[in-house]
Design an enzyme around this catalytic site. Structure first.
Site, PDB file in Angstrom:
ATOM      1  N   ARG A  85       0.824  -1.211   0.000  1.00 49.42           N
ATOM      2  CA  ARG A  85       0.000   0.000   0.000  1.00 49.42           C
ATOM      3  C   ARG A  85       0.855   1.257   0.000  1.00 49.42           C
ATOM      4  O   ARG A  85       0.536   2.238  -0.665  1.00 49.42           O
ATOM      5  CB  ARG A  85      -0.954  -0.010   1.207  1.00 49.42           C
ATOM      6  N   LYS A 187      -2.556   6.667   1.203  1.00 49.87           N
ATOM      7  CA  LYS A 187      -2.448   7.064   2.609  1.00 49.87           C
ATOM      8  C   LYS A 187      -1.476   8.240   2.683  1.00 49.87           C
ATOM      9  O   LYS A 187      -0.290   8.086   3.014  1.00 49.87           O
ATOM     10  CB  LYS A 187      -1.986   5.890   3.475  1.00 49.87           C
ATOM     11  N   GLU A 223     -16.384   6.622   3.736  1.00 49.95           N
ATOM     12  CA  GLU A 223     -15.548   6.280   4.882  1.00 49.95           C
ATOM     13  C   GLU A 223     -16.135   6.832   6.171  1.00 49.95           C
ATOM     14  O   GLU A 223     -16.987   7.720   6.168  1.00 49.95           O
ATOM     15  CB  GLU A 223     -14.107   6.776   4.690  1.00 49.95           C
TER      16      GLU A 223
END
Length: 343
Positions: A85, A187, A223
């Site tokens: 990720r 992220k 989210e």
């Protein structure tokens, strides 16, 4: 700041706070390659005032944990997924990804060097790892940096639920967390800076955090604060939103696998419309910190929809939480490749 001493820590009363542990991993990218990599005791990053991380947000990070088992061993949970990720986040920000195999090895080195700070089994505490990459060097134009710093530091953190796992309520926000073709799937620091104001407004109104809806029409859940959403339908289907701006949660994909393969549930990544919440009997937010945060209810335009209960956790949510934390702490058999020992 003085270095933290393990003997001074009250393991049963840990929060989620920064601590200056003895060791962290550091690597520097310059002249087109990663170099000068290894453990260091220096907890201060020395960077230029022209660093792109400071001006243009060229920075990404990860969150992961090390767990102490009943036998005293230490293990990491799916660190290869964190490495992958972070590589994807780096690609999105035009940063040179730190090699995935070296990422995992560096995480293990940090844990091993700070092994005294991995909380004892039974306290609910873990050693939280924060891999971080920033663009540095003397820059001022809007372009990618030529130099980067990659680091992994750590600190012991406590059990997310001090008084036991209890449902809390959330409220939908008029703010957008990220655009569909923006950086929501990565992220990166900017996503979290953008969430501070709506999160603060939710807290001031008595809610745990806010629910972000899709940025196109504000019709679908994306989210929950900085966590992924899931719901359990009346016919026992595990559903989680699918969108190009949702961070691919390692916890979420672990729960999807467990729901299907260990509990026999039908699972789906799809649309979760805010006006169709009555299809769900249970709901939760999932992520590294809490594993699962049960959602008691969601307030939307002044109307509070309650799922299973505002005071009790639903049975399937409880099963999933116990199963995943059991794997992480070594009490439940892990699927192949999910757990890596630190030796």
């Amino acid at each position: 700041m003085a270095k933290q001493v393990a003997s001074d820590i009250d393991w049963n009363n840990l929060g989620f706070d920064y601590m200056d542990l003895p060791y962290r991993f550091r690597a520097y990218y310059h002249d087109g390659k990663w170099q000068d990599a290894g453990l260091t005791e220096d907890s201060t990053l020395h960077i230029s005032e022209g660093s792109t991380a400071l001006h243009y947000g060229q920075a990404d990070f990860e969150g992961m944990k090390a767990y102490r088992t009943k036998s005293g061993e230490i293990q990491l949970f799916r660190p290869d997924r964190n490495a992958k990720r972070m590589k994807d986040s780096c690609t999105r920000l035009l940063m040179p990804a730190f090699p995935e195999d070296q990422f995992v090895q560096a995480a293990k080195e940090v844990v091993k060097a700070n092994a005294d700070f991995v909380p004892p089994y039974g306290t609910g505490g873990t050693l939280y790892l924060r891999p971080l990459m920033i663009g540095v060097g003397g820059n001022i134009g809007v372009h990618a940096a030529d130099e980067y710093i990659f680091t992994i530091f750590a600190m012991p953190v406590g059990s997310y639920f001090k008084g036991g796992m209890v449902p809390t309520n959330f409220i939908t926000s008029d703010f957008d967390r990220a655009a569909h073709k923006g950086t929501g799937q990565s992220k990166v620091g900017g996503n979290y800076a953008a969430s501070l104001l709506p999160g603060d407004e939710a807290h001031k109104n008595g809610f745990s955090d806010c629910i972000y809806l899709d940025p196109v029409n504000h019709e679908k859940i994306e989210e929950v604060g900085s966590a992924n959403f899931f719901g359990i339908t009346k016919d026992n289907k595990f559903i989680t939103p699918k969108s190009p701006s949702i961070l691919p949660s390692i916890t979420k994909y672990s729960l999807l696998w467990l729901a299907k393969n260990r509990l026999g549930l039908e699972v789906e990544e799809g649309d979760v419309y805010i006006d169709q919440l009555d299809q769900f009997t249970e709901a939760g937010a999932c992520g590294t910190a809490a594993v699962i945060s049960p959602i008691g209810g969601i307030s939307h335009h002044g109307n509070l929809h309650v799922f299973y209960s505002e005071t009790e956790v639903g049975p399937i949510t409880t099963q999933l939480y116990d199963m995943l934390t059991g794997i992480q702490f070594g009490d439940v058999e892990a699927p192949e490749g999910w757990v890596q020992k630190v030796e």
